[in-house]
Design an enzyme around this catalytic site. Sequence first.
Site, PDB file in Angstrom:
ATOM      1  N   GLY A   8      -1.982   3.335   3.528  1.00 51.69           N
ATOM      2  CA  GLY A   8      -0.818   2.530   3.191  1.00 51.69           C
ATOM      3  C   GLY A   8       0.367   3.414   2.880  1.00 51.69           C
ATOM      4  O   GLY A   8       0.226   4.612   2.654  1.00 51.69           O
ATOM      5  N   ARG A   9       1.530   2.807   2.859  1.00 49.67           N
ATOM      6  CA  ARG A   9       2.745   3.573   2.684  1.00 49.67           C
ATOM      7  C   ARG A   9       3.787   2.648   2.082  1.00 49.67           C
ATOM      8  O   ARG A   9       3.954   1.520   2.542  1.00 49.67           O
ATOM      9  CB  ARG A   9       3.189   4.060   4.064  1.00 49.67           C
ATOM     10  CG  ARG A   9       4.285   5.084   4.101  1.00 49.67           C
ATOM     11  CD  ARG A   9       4.547   5.448   5.552  1.00 49.67           C
ATOM     12  NE  ARG A   9       3.743   6.592   5.968  1.00 49.67           N
ATOM     13  CZ  ARG A   9       4.210   7.851   5.951  1.00 49.67           C
ATOM     14  NH1 ARG A   9       5.418   8.101   5.549  1.00 49.67           N
ATOM     15  NH2 ARG A   9       3.434   8.851   6.340  1.00 49.67           N
ATOM     16  N   GLY A  10       4.403   3.066   1.016  1.00 45.41           N
ATOM     17  CA  GLY A  10       5.410   2.215   0.395  1.00 45.41           C
ATOM     18  C   GLY A  10       6.554   3.056  -0.127  1.00 45.41           C
ATOM     19  O   GLY A  10       6.599   4.268   0.105  1.00 45.41           O
ATOM     20  N   SER A  36       7.196   3.967  -3.042  1.00 50.10           N
ATOM     21  CA  SER A  36       6.894   4.946  -4.077  1.00 50.10           C
ATOM     22  C   SER A  36       5.955   6.044  -3.603  1.00 50.10           C
ATOM     23  O   SER A  36       5.806   7.055  -4.283  1.00 50.10           O
ATOM     24  CB  SER A  36       6.293   4.242  -5.297  1.00 50.10           C
ATOM     25  OG  SER A  36       5.203   3.452  -4.913  1.00 50.10           O
ATOM     26  N   GLY A  37       5.339   5.880  -2.456  1.00 45.12           N
ATOM     27  CA  GLY A  37       4.487   6.954  -1.974  1.00 45.12           C
ATOM     28  C   GLY A  37       3.496   6.519  -0.913  1.00 45.12           C
ATOM     29  O   GLY A  37       3.480   5.366  -0.486  1.00 45.12           O
ATOM     30  N   VAL A  88      -0.529   6.171   0.424  1.00 49.88           N
ATOM     31  CA  VAL A  88      -1.844   5.947  -0.157  1.00 49.88           C
ATOM     32  C   VAL A  88      -2.926   6.447   0.798  1.00 49.88           C
ATOM     33  O   VAL A  88      -2.877   6.176   1.997  1.00 49.88           O
ATOM     34  CB  VAL A  88      -2.063   4.445  -0.445  1.00 49.88           C
ATOM     35  CG1 VAL A  88      -3.372   4.231  -1.190  1.00 49.88           C
ATOM     36  CG2 VAL A  88      -0.907   3.883  -1.246  1.00 49.88           C
ATOM     37  N   LYS A 105      -2.786   7.487  -4.515  1.00 46.02           N
ATOM     38  CA  LYS A 105      -1.372   7.330  -4.169  1.00 46.02           C
ATOM     39  C   LYS A 105      -0.635   8.603  -4.539  1.00 46.02           C
ATOM     40  O   LYS A 105      -0.673   9.034  -5.686  1.00 46.02           O
ATOM     41  CB  LYS A 105      -0.792   6.145  -4.930  1.00 46.02           C
ATOM     42  CG  LYS A 105       0.677   5.952  -4.671  1.00 46.02           C
ATOM     43  CD  LYS A 105       1.100   4.573  -5.084  1.00 46.02           C
ATOM     44  CE  LYS A 105       2.264   4.120  -4.230  1.00 46.02           C
ATOM     45  NZ  LYS A 105       2.437   2.696  -4.258  1.00 46.02           N
ATOM     46  N   ASP A 120       7.979  -5.794  -7.788  1.00 48.50           N
ATOM     47  CA  ASP A 120       7.838  -5.766  -6.335  1.00 48.50           C
ATOM     48  C   ASP A 120       6.670  -6.662  -5.898  1.00 48.50           C
ATOM     49  O   ASP A 120       5.741  -6.216  -5.239  1.00 48.50           O
ATOM     50  CB  ASP A 120       7.648  -4.323  -5.851  1.00 48.50           C
ATOM     51  CG  ASP A 120       8.011  -4.182  -4.371  1.00 48.50           C
ATOM     52  OD1 ASP A 120       8.512  -5.160  -3.778  1.00 48.50           O
ATOM     53  OD2 ASP A 120       7.784  -3.098  -3.811  1.00 48.50           O
TER      54      ASP A 120
END
Length: 781
Positions: A500-502, A504-505, A507, A521, A618
């Site tokens: 995953g990718r968001g 804040s960083g 995963v 993360k 969020d």
Amino acid sequence: MARLLCLVILPLISVLPFSYASPLLMLSTGSSLFVEEHKQTFLTSPNADFSCGFYEVGGNAFSFSIWFTNSKNRTVVWSANPKSPVNGHGSKVTLNHEGNLVLADVNGTANWDSKTSSGKGTTAVLLDTGNLVIRDSTGTKLWQSFWAPTDTLLPLQPLTKGTRLVSGYFNLYFDNDNVLRLMYDGPEISSIYWPSPDYSVFDIGRTSYNGSRNAILDTEGHFLSTDKLDIKAADWGAGINRRLTLDYDGNLRMYSLNASDGSWKVSWQAIAKLCDVHGLCGENGICEFLPSFKCSCPPGYEMRDPTNWSRGCRPLFSKNCSKIEEYEFFKLAQTDFYGFDLIINQSISLKECKKTCLDICSCSAVTYKTGSGTCYIKYVLFNGYSSTNFPGDNYIKLPKNMVSKQSDLSCNPTKEIVLGSSSMYGMNDANKNYATYYVFAAVLGALVLIFTGTSWWFLYSKHNIPMSMEAGYRMVTSQFRMFTYRELREATGKFKEEIGRGASGIVYRGVLEDKRVIAVKRLMNISHGEEEFWAEMSIIGRINHMNLVRMWGFCSEGQQKLLVYEYVDNESLDKYLFGDVSAERLLAWSQRFKIALGTARGLAYLHHECLEWVVHCDVKPENILLTRDFEVKIADFGLAKLSKRDSTSLNFTHMRGTMGYMAPEWALNSPINAKVDVYSYGVVLLEIVTGSRISSGIKVDGREVELRDFVQVMKHILATGDVKDVIDTRLNGHFNSEQAKVMVEVAISCLEERNSRPTMDEIAKAFLACDDQDNHPAYSW
Ligand SMILES: *[C@@H]1O[C@H](CO)[C@@H](O)[C@H](O)[C@H]1NC(C)=O
Ligand SMILES: *[C@@H]1O[C@H](CO)[C@@H](O)[C@H](O)[C@H]1NC(C)=O
Ligand SMILES: *[C@@H]1O[C@H](CO)[C@@H](O)[C@H](O)[C@H]1NC(C)=O
Ligand SMILES: *[C@@H]1O[C@H](CO)[C@@H](O)[C@H](O)[C@H]1NC(C)=O
Ligand SMILES: *[C@@H]1O[C@H](CO)[C@@H](O)[C@H](O)[C@H]1NC(C)=O
Ligand SMILES: *[C@@H]1O[C@H](CO)[C@@H](O)[C@H](O)[C@H]1NC(C)=O
Ligand SMILES: *[C@@H]1O[C@H](CO)[C@@H](O)[C@H](O)[C@H]1NC(C)=O
């Protein structure tokens, strides 16, 4: 006539010769302090931190007290006569010729005295520590106020075998087993609430072996007791004035004085959720934590004294065993009355449980836990507590005619969503102040946990978890720890598998040495200093709820900041909702309802039960992860304050979140509170119901419309009839229309102006009321 004279003369006295303060450093034999001169004449400590004299507790009512000179509101730390004030005219304190310090009321009666008698040359002085000391002519200490605390301990003032802090019915004292405890000691019952009675003394890191019974707060904010209690203020260190006070709400708090503006900050507190204090709502009363607390009476009961919750509720029917009456039960969902169990039966059905209660005349209610089939037969109802996380329900015994009168909890959110905070206890205002301070307590609570490895955690946990579960419980809670970078690099195979990718960083998936699967993360843009990062981590690490992704630890080595989470099997909600979802992947209605409820519960926990400031910021389908059984696990909470975008301000003045889910107040630059999550949740809820990406534009009849206009359409549909038109067509009409109606209604209310939005707790309750699955899973955390 005399009174008239007084009225004329007194103002004169106060403006004429004494209008400047003349604090004394010492009281010698024969001298007095007069209540009329309380503003001008009082004792002061050489460092001027403390003052001692007459303190006005009410209209014309005074106590002889010691207070912090520089606190905004003259914070009293000791009183000679806390319960029996003296008259505002004619009262005085005299160090008489026998050497006895006497507080005399207007008619000459001694209200209090120090019981010292060493004759001439005796002196009374207030020391720099806030200790009022009486010495004889040789300087020997005869008496000191530190020996007789009221509700406050000052640094260096010991709490010993013979002393206790008292505030109303609440006590802090050393129990017979040498353990420092908080107890509600009311006229009808006594009940220990701290440390949590559900755990043994040793399991929470205390001991009952040391009989010296001594506890002391040092000058650096370190509170140590011979039972191994070991607590540090969040701002520990020298140079700050502190006090440890048993507040009128039964909580024990450490406060630190801000020397520049005289205000107090809570730097530690014993009880995280006020409803864990026993006796707060009186007999039969029920406490709810929202996050200030609220008391209420169960159906069939009314407040005994409408001005005073400590007197509780009285039944509106007679509890008379010789009178044959037919009884039934009224369900109080997720409620318990702690303690006072006549019988505890395991693995029996609800029906058998109720039957047992009917057969016992003195049974007033039962608490039943569905998962384990545990049945608690209650004879008196004390320490009532209602929480969306309590893993059971209470069934209160009422005469048949009364049960039928109680309108059943219908599936009606407009009725449920009423902000019912009649603050009869007068607590709400005070609590507003506390709310902002909870963060300090939280930081501390967790730092203690991390640094000392005590099982302090248990104090925050739910009560009523049977002793047998302790071992398992401890295992879960002690999993939170710090990882080394090397360990995580190995666990993730050098950060190979990105999941995953968001904002804040990124995963990564990993496997720990003990075979636990983790999600790691790797944070980007972290501007926080080491200390702040630790503080944040310790708060997030304490959050523990079945609908929130559990954090198992973190790593902080220089620039490397990583968070270690439990791994959640299935993908996020968006993968099951939008776009070309295959038929077997498509979420059925019951799954959607369960997801809506689980998300509401998780957020309610963040907003209400942990600490109010944990706002997710969020909320979106991508952050709602699902287990194999489609239980919700909310991810990415608690990171709002870590992001660089917010580093300039703790008030989140900078936007964060995801377009389409963000509440209008982000753009309006108004203060951000938990209601931004409620808004985002409303959007997600509409997406769950309709199965389309509301957040990225809505098409009605092929035309793009604003969310605001869409809400108007929804309102119209609700008013005129059928919600069917807005439900995901892929469900082919397979849905529960009752639930659908509630979900749409709730979603709409979430999108209202901020103050009209419900709280997450209210939403969870509204959904629970129309949950058709009566067998909730047992809430193992
Ligand atoms: C403290 O003092 C301020 C003003 O100095 C006042 O507004 C406030 O009500 C006081 N608080 C209490 C608890 O007395
Ligand atoms: C003096 O006043 C106090 C309080 O007002 C009262 O309790 C006490 O009985 C009085 N004593 C005498 C001797 O009148
Ligand atoms: C009890 O605690 C005190 C203070 O921590 C310590 O000095 C003393 O040795 C302890 N006594 C026992 C029997 O452990
Ligand atoms: C003390 O109060 C002042 C003024 O309200 C504030 O600026 C300052 O940050 C406070 N200090 C602490 C340590 O909270
Ligand atoms: C409330 O009731 C209790 C018990 O009767 C009493 O001790 C207390 O003083 C009352 N408090 C108020 C504010 O009236
Ligand atoms: C209970 O009911 C019986 C019969 O109705 C009556 O005689 C008795 O006085 C009642 N007792 C109480 C305590 O109300
Ligand atoms: C519940 O426990 C009591 C006492 O332990 C026992 O007498 C009773 O039979 C049990 N009831 C049921 C329904 O198992």
